[in-house]
Design a protein around this motif. Structure first.
Motif, PDB file in Angstrom:
ATOM      1  N   ILE A  54      13.052  53.338 -12.752  1.00  0.00           N
ATOM      2  CA  ILE A  54      12.601  52.226 -13.591  1.00  0.00           C
ATOM      3  C   ILE A  54      12.693  50.886 -12.869  1.00  0.00           C
ATOM      4  CG2 ILE A  54      13.107  50.912 -15.693  1.00  0.00           C
ATOM      5  CD1 ILE A  54      13.771  53.510 -17.093  1.00  0.00           C
ATOM      6  N   PRO A  55      13.809  50.582 -12.183  1.00  0.00           N
ATOM      7  CA  PRO A  55      13.846  49.322 -11.445  1.00  0.00           C
ATOM      8  C   PRO A  55      12.705  49.173 -10.442  1.00  0.00           C
ATOM      9  CG  PRO A  55      16.048  50.211 -11.623  1.00  0.00           C
ATOM     10  CD  PRO A  55      15.123  51.264 -12.151  1.00  0.00           C
ATOM     11  N   TYR A  56      12.371  50.252  -9.740  1.00  0.00           N
ATOM     12  CA  TYR A  56      11.305  50.133  -8.742  1.00  0.00           C
ATOM     13  C   TYR A  56       9.927  50.047  -9.371  1.00  0.00           C
ATOM     14  CZ  TYR A  56      13.667  49.951  -4.342  1.00  0.00           C
ATOM     15  OH  TYR A  56      14.392  49.497  -3.267  1.00  0.00           O
ATOM     16  N   LEU A  57       9.735  50.606 -10.541  1.00  0.00           N
ATOM     17  CA  LEU A  57       8.464  50.417 -11.248  1.00  0.00           C
ATOM     18  C   LEU A  57       8.296  48.948 -11.641  1.00  0.00           C
ATOM     19  CD1 LEU A  57       8.329  53.587 -13.549  1.00  0.00           C
ATOM     20  CD2 LEU A  57       6.996  53.134 -11.468  1.00  0.00           C
ATOM     21  N   ILE A  58       9.378  48.325 -12.082  1.00  0.00           N
ATOM     22  CA  ILE A  58       9.336  46.893 -12.420  1.00  0.00           C
ATOM     23  C   ILE A  58       9.062  46.066 -11.177  1.00  0.00           C
ATOM     24  CG2 ILE A  58      10.664  44.945 -13.315  1.00  0.00           C
ATOM     25  CD1 ILE A  58      12.216  46.951 -15.047  1.00  0.00           C
ATOM     26  N   ILE A  59       9.736  46.398 -10.086  1.00  0.00           N
ATOM     27  CA  ILE A  59       9.552  45.666  -8.832  1.00  0.00           C
ATOM     28  C   ILE A  59       8.112  45.799  -8.331  1.00  0.00           C
ATOM     29  CG2 ILE A  59      10.181  45.635  -6.385  1.00  0.00           C
ATOM     30  CD1 ILE A  59      13.048  46.340  -7.283  1.00  0.00           C
ATOM     31  N   ILE A  60       7.560  46.997  -8.389  1.00  0.00           N
ATOM     32  CA  ILE A  60       6.179  47.214  -7.950  1.00  0.00           C
ATOM     33  C   ILE A  60       5.216  46.384  -8.795  1.00  0.00           C
ATOM     34  CG2 ILE A  60       4.307  48.920  -7.868  1.00  0.00           C
ATOM     35  CD1 ILE A  60       6.447  50.997  -7.094  1.00  0.00           C
ATOM     36  N   PHE A  61       5.439  46.338 -10.101  1.00  0.00           N
ATOM     37  CA  PHE A  61       4.600  45.513 -10.974  1.00  0.00           C
ATOM     38  C   PHE A  61       4.671  44.043 -10.553  1.00  0.00           C
ATOM     39  CE2 PHE A  61       4.318  42.723 -14.699  1.00  0.00           C
ATOM     40  CZ  PHE A  61       3.027  43.017 -15.125  1.00  0.00           C
ATOM     41  N   CYS A  62       5.876  43.574 -10.280  1.00  0.00           N
ATOM     42  CA  CYS A  62       6.043  42.183  -9.839  1.00  0.00           C
ATOM     43  C   CYS A  62       5.322  41.929  -8.525  1.00  0.00           C
ATOM     44  CB  CYS A  62       7.528  41.844  -9.708  1.00  0.00           C
ATOM     45  SG  CYS A  62       8.443  41.788 -11.264  1.00  0.00           S
ATOM     46  N   TYR A  63       5.390  42.892  -7.615  1.00  0.00           N
ATOM     47  CA  TYR A  63       4.703  42.757  -6.334  1.00  0.00           C
ATOM     48  C   TYR A  63       3.199  42.628  -6.530  1.00  0.00           C
ATOM     49  CZ  TYR A  63       8.275  43.330  -2.755  1.00  0.00           C
ATOM     50  OH  TYR A  63       9.313  43.108  -1.896  1.00  0.00           O
ATOM     51  N   ILE A  64       2.645  43.459  -7.406  1.00  0.00           N
ATOM     52  CA  ILE A  64       1.204  43.417  -7.647  1.00  0.00           C
ATOM     53  C   ILE A  64       0.797  42.049  -8.181  1.00  0.00           C
ATOM     54  CG2 ILE A  64      -0.671  44.358  -9.053  1.00  0.00           C
ATOM     55  CD1 ILE A  64       0.782  47.058  -8.956  1.00  0.00           C
ATOM     56  N   VAL A  65       1.563  41.533  -9.135  1.00  0.00           N
ATOM     57  CA  VAL A  65       1.270  40.223  -9.716  1.00  0.00           C
ATOM     58  C   VAL A  65       1.367  39.133  -8.660  1.00  0.00           C
ATOM     59  CG1 VAL A  65       2.049  38.486 -11.373  1.00  0.00           C
ATOM     60  CG2 VAL A  65       2.001  40.903 -12.027  1.00  0.00           C
ATOM     61  N   ILE A  66       2.432  39.163  -7.854  1.00  0.00           N
ATOM     62  CA  ILE A  66       2.638  38.124  -6.840  1.00  0.00           C
ATOM     63  C   ILE A  66       1.535  38.161  -5.793  1.00  0.00           C
ATOM     64  CG2 ILE A  66       4.152  37.360  -4.982  1.00  0.00           C
ATOM     65  CD1 ILE A  66       6.521  38.357  -6.685  1.00  0.00           C
ATOM     66  N   ILE A  67       1.197  39.351  -5.321  1.00  0.00           N
ATOM     67  CA  ILE A  67       0.163  39.481  -4.287  1.00  0.00           C
ATOM     68  C   ILE A  67      -1.180  38.979  -4.799  1.00  0.00           C
ATOM     69  CG2 ILE A  67      -1.181  41.149  -2.942  1.00  0.00           C
ATOM     70  CD1 ILE A  67       1.385  42.815  -2.706  1.00  0.00           C
TER      71      ILE A  67
END
Length: 327
Positions: free
Chosen positions: A213-226
Motif C-alpha cells: 500500500i505505501p508503494y502504491l501511494i508513492i507511485i501515484f504521487c510520482y505520476i502526479v509530480i511527473i
C-alpha cells in the motif's frame, strides 16, 4: 539486534517462523566459525558503524545545526529511525558470534519490535515525503501558507504511533527457549506462533501495510509530480525529486527481498532449497538500508564548497527542499 533470527534464520539451522518450537539435539558448532556467519557478523558490524556515524551526523545537522523546516523534520525523523535500528546491531553481532541468546526475554521482544518499528516508520515517512512533495507541486500557494513545522511534527508523531501499533505483534509473539546440542545448551530467541494462520496473518500484514500500500501511494504521487513538472527542467525542481527518488528506490531494493522470502516461507516445503540463502540476502539487504540514506544525501547534494564537503553536501540536500513554492 537479533535482526536475522527474526525472519527465521539461524546460522547453523533453519528455525522457521511458524514452527511450534521443539528443541532438538544439534551437532553444529557452538560459535560463529563458518564463512557465512563470519561474513555476516563483519557486514553487520560495518552497517552498525556506518549507520550510527552517518545517521548521527544527519541528526546533528537536521536537529541542531540547520534552520528548522518541514523538510528537515522529515529527514530528521528518518535518521532517528535508522539510528535507533543501528544502535541495536551490536546485539546481532554478539548473538552471531556466541550462537546463544544471552540478553533475556525483554530484549528478545524489544529488539524485534525495534526492527519492524524501523521498517514501518521508514516507509510511512517516505509516503509522507512523497505526498508532501506532491502537494507542494500541485498546490504551491496553499503549501506556502499552510505547510508548517508544527503540522509536520504532528504528522511525524502520528506516523510513529501507527508504526508502533503495526510493530507490536513482533514483540507479542517473541519468546525464548532452550536448544540442546552436543556442546552446550543454547538460548534461542524465536517467533512463538501457535498456528500457520497466525504466522501468515503477521507476514501478510507486514507486506500489505509496510510495503504494498505505501508503494502504491508513492507511485501515484510520482505520476502526479511527473505530469505536473513535465517540461520544467530547472535544477531547483529536479533536486528534491531526485532525492525523494533515491530514498524510495533504496528502500524498495533493500526491503523487497525480505518481503519476498518472508512470503515464500509461508509455503516453505516448496521453497526450502532456496530459503536459507534467500533469508541471508533478505536480512542483509534490509539491514543495509539503515545506513544508506546519509550517503544518498551526500551523493545527491551539490559540491558548492571545497572544505567540509561531506557536511556541505548533506546540508545542501536538505536546503534544496526548503522552498515550498513553485513559480
Amino acid at each position: 539486534m537479533d535482526f536475522f533470527s527474526e525472519i527465521g534464520l539461524s546460522w547453523h539451522f533453519i528455525d522457521y517462523d511458524y514452527d511450534y518450537f521443539t528443541p532438538t539435539p544439534s551437532t553444529t558448532p557452538a560459535t560463529c566459525t563458518d564463512a557465512l556467519c563470519v561474513f555476516l557478523a563483519i557486514a553487520t558490524a560495518v552497517i552498525f558503524f556506518l549507520g550510527v556515524a552517518g545517521n548521527g551526523l544527519v541528526i546533528w545537522m537536521a536537529g541542531f545545526k540547520m534552520k528548522k523546516s518541514v523538510n528537515t523534520t522529515w529527514y530528521l525523523s528518518l535518521a532517528v529511525s535508522d539510528f535507533l535500528f543501528c544502535s541495536f546491531l551490536p546485539i546481532s553481532v554478539a548473538h552471531l558470534v556466541k550462537n546463544d541468546w544471552v540478553f533475556g526475554l525483554f530484549m528478545c521482544k524489544f529488539t524485534s519490535f525495534i526492527l519492524f518499528l524501523n521498517m514501518f516508520s521508514s516507509v510511512f515517512l517516505l509516503v509522507i515525503i512523497s505526498v508532501d512533495r506532491c502537494v507542494v507541486v500541485m498546490f504551491p500557494v496553499w503549501a506556502q501558507n499552510k505547510r508548517t513545522i508544527r503540522k509536520a511534527a504532528a504528522v511525524v508523531m502520528l506516523a510513529w504511533i501507527i508504526a508502533a501499533a503495526f510493530s507490536s505483534p513482533s514483540a507479542v509473539f517473541r519468546n525464548i527457549d532452550i536448544h540442546y546440542d552436543i556442546h552446550k545448551e543454547r538460548n534461542v530467541c524465536y517467533n512463538n506462533y501457535t498456528s500457520d494462520q497466525q504466522h501468515a496473518a503477521v507476514v501478510s500484514c507486514r507486506f500489505v501495510f509496510g510495503f504494498l500500500i505505501p508503494y502504491l501511494i508513492i507511485i501515484f504521487c510520482y505520476i502526479v509530480i511527473i505530469q505536473k513538472l513535465k517540461g520544467n527542467q530547472t535544477a531547483k525542481f529536479k533536486k528534491p525529486f531526485k532525492i525523494m527518488t533515491a530514498l524510495v528506490g533504496a528502500f524498495f531494493i533493500c526491503w523487497l527481498p525480505f518481503h519476498t522470502f518472508a512470503l515464500m516461507e509461508l509455503n516453505h516445503h516448496k521453497y526450502e532449497s532456496i530459503l536459507h540463502t534467500g533469508m541471508v540476502i533478505g536480512a542483509t539487504f534490509a539491514s543495509a538500508n539503515s545506513c544508506l540514506n546519509p550517503f544518498l544525501y551526500v551523493f545527491m547534494g551539490k559540491d558548492i564548497k571545497k572544505k567540509c564537503a561531506l557536511v556541505t553536501k548533506i546540508e545542501n540536500a536538505f536546503e534544496e527542499e526548503d522552498d515550498p513554492t513553485i513559480h
